[in-house]
Design an enzyme around this catalytic site. Structure first.
Site, PDB file in Angstrom:
ATOM      1  N   HIS A  55       0.849  -1.185   0.000  1.00 38.03           N
ATOM      2  CA  HIS A  55       0.000   0.000   0.000  1.00 38.03           C
ATOM      3  C   HIS A  55       0.879   1.227   0.000  1.00 38.03           C
ATOM      4  CE1 HIS A  55      -3.158   2.822   1.136  1.00 38.03           C
ATOM      5  NE2 HIS A  55      -4.005   1.905   0.709  1.00 38.03           N
ATOM      6  N   ASP A  77      -7.892  -5.611   0.077  1.00 36.56           N
ATOM      7  CA  ASP A  77      -8.365  -6.492  -0.982  1.00 36.56           C
ATOM      8  C   ASP A  77      -7.938  -7.954  -0.806  1.00 36.56           C
ATOM      9  OD1 ASP A  77      -9.673  -4.502  -2.529  1.00 36.56           O
ATOM     10  OD2 ASP A  77      -7.712  -3.750  -3.133  1.00 36.56           O
TER      11      ASP A  77
END
Ligand code: CMC
Length: 429
Positions: free
Chosen positions: A306, A363
């Protein structure tokens, strides 16, 4: 005394103000740098650029903190619902009884689509990508609700918000029904936001859909955990488009397009495809990790890493637990969950991932939850879009209401050819 930063360019010193956020985040304000010195700053991919001041969502990527309007995501996930969290994100406070009632009533009032909008689905091929249909249909709302271009008055903003939140769910479900060749299922009175969504997705004349509270809660949690995430690609897109004073519907439709890619919202589908591939081929975890580390393979571990979180993604923690809970309560086992857990364990113990601070993101497990709920793979990113709607609306409003609002217009460092003649620009035979 307030802090300043100094920069020396061509032997001349410039003093730049430092601004400090409420969580002590610090930024050097370079907004006057170009006019004073002729220099701009360069930050490919905006990794180090604050594009706005915002009071909606706070993230501390080092500590794994995510808060909507100051409230921790874990507390919201435990105590709230998607629609209430949406209210908090958009209006900055949790609704009182009367506000909540008005909001719920409006959502119900606006959940149907104009008949002409409904006919538009016939124009798409059944195999059309659901994110393309969603973006087109939300943009199409600009054609049907042009009285809501100007949202200066609070009641008009409330109406536009209720329309978007209510209809995005109807559009998603209708597009799914169209893609599988089933008649659409209309919203039913008396159902909650998420119940109604599941009803429209799965109810059919020959097989009525029975709502399971566990499934409803898991779907609502998925929406809630995706509801906002400060200046990500799609939200920045919404702000960018909105800064030109484009209307809310078309700005949000642009956000859907930004979300679609595999590095952003499309990652939830990509994770499941990756796990299914590993399962089908019977790849060992070692093979997968080695492939990720091989730079020539261009293979990334989807659902990992991320831009902001460098410790853990707090949403991933909650979803991992939800994943275990929902599968247990539904009495199911999913081999993909076992593969995901093994992959996570192996990655977290591997220097490649540790050095780069790569952790599971939102996710990584969300696809397994959605699969358990029965959401088809190609609709995963649409679920993300339904969830992200409150964040897009709140960010659009923040741009719209800002007294110092200017059109977003980044600069560039030009590296193309210097001036040449028209003839010189033609490719030689
Ligand atoms: N698998 C393998 N290596 C990775 C991964 C990954 N998932 N993510 C980053 N890296 C490596 C990358 O190769 C680079 O290595 P090196 O320094 O040797 O070149 C280093 O880590 C830094 O990567 P980056 O691409 O510069 O990082 P970024 O901040 O630009 O990208 C990201 C962030 C999320 C796009 C990226 O981590 C990624 O592609 N992850 C997989 C896709 C994904 O799961 N996306 C969902 C993000 S969370 C939900 C959302 O916001 O939409």
């Amino acid at each position: 005394m307030s802090q300043t930063a100094k920069i020396i360019l061509d032997g001349k010193e410039y003093e730049l103000p430092v601004i400090v956020g409420t969580e002590n985040e610090k930024a050097v304000d370079i907004s006057q740098l170009r006019s004073q010195s002729g220099y701009i700053t360069y930050d490919d991919g905006y990794g180090n650029t604050g594009s706005c001041k915002s009071d909606i969502t706070f993230i501390d990527g080092e500590k794994g903190i995510l808060r909507y309007r100051g409230v921790d995501i874990a507390e919201i996930a435990e105590k709230s619902s998607f629609l209430e969290a949406a209210y908090l994100i958009i209006w900055g406070h949790l609704p009182n009884k009367a506000e909540r009632q008005e909001f719920d009533d409006l959502i119900q009032q606006h959940e149907m689509l104009h008949e002409n909008m409904k006919h538009q689905f016939q124009g798409f091929p059944p195999q059309a990508a659901p994110m393309a249909v969603l973006s087109a249909m939300i943009n199409s709302m600009s054609c049907f609700h042009s009285h809501l271009y100007d949202l200066d008055e609070p009641h008009k903003f409330l109406e536009a918000t209720a329309k978007l939140l209510a209809k995005v769910r109807t559009i998603a479900a209708f597009s799914y029904k169209h893609s599988i060749g089933e008649p659409i299922s209309y919203p039913a009175p008396g159902l909650s936001y998420t119940e109604n969504f599941l009803h429209m997705m799965f109810d059919a004349p020959n097989h009525p859909y029975t709502l399971d509270p566990e499934v409803v809660r898991a779907m609502d949690l998925m929406f809630l955990l995706h509801a906002d995430h400060e200046q990500n690609c799609s939200t920045s897109t919404v702000r960018m488009v909105g800064s030109s004073q484009a209307n809310l519907f078309t700005s949000v439709a642009a956000g859907v397009s930004g979300l679609w890619g595999r590095l952003h919202g499309g990652a939830n589908q990509a994770v499941l495809e990756m796990l299914e591939g590993i399962h089908k081929r019977g790849d060992s975890i070692e093979t997968v990790i080695a492939k990720v580390k091989d730079k020539d393979s261009k293979f990334r571990l989807m659902g990992f890493g991320h831009r902001v979180y460098k410790n853990f993604d707090p949403r991933a923690k909650i979803i991992k637990k939800a994943c275990d809970d929902v599968l247990k309560k539904l009495g199911r086992k999913d081999p993909l969950l076992d593969i995901a857990k093994e992959l996570e364990q192996a990655a977290l113990a591997d220097d490649y991932f540790v050095e780069r601070k790569l952790y599971p993101n939102v996710d990584f497990y969300s696809g397994i939850v959605m699969r358990a709920i029965g959401i088809p793979l190609n609709m995963f990113t649409v679920m993300f879009a339904i969830g992200r709607m409150p964040g897009w609306i709140a960010n659009w409003k923040e741009v719209h209401d800002s007294p110092s609002q200017r059109i977003y217009r980044p600069r560039q460092v030009y590296v193309g050819p210097v001036q040449r003649s028209y003839e010189d620009a033609r490719k030689q035979d």
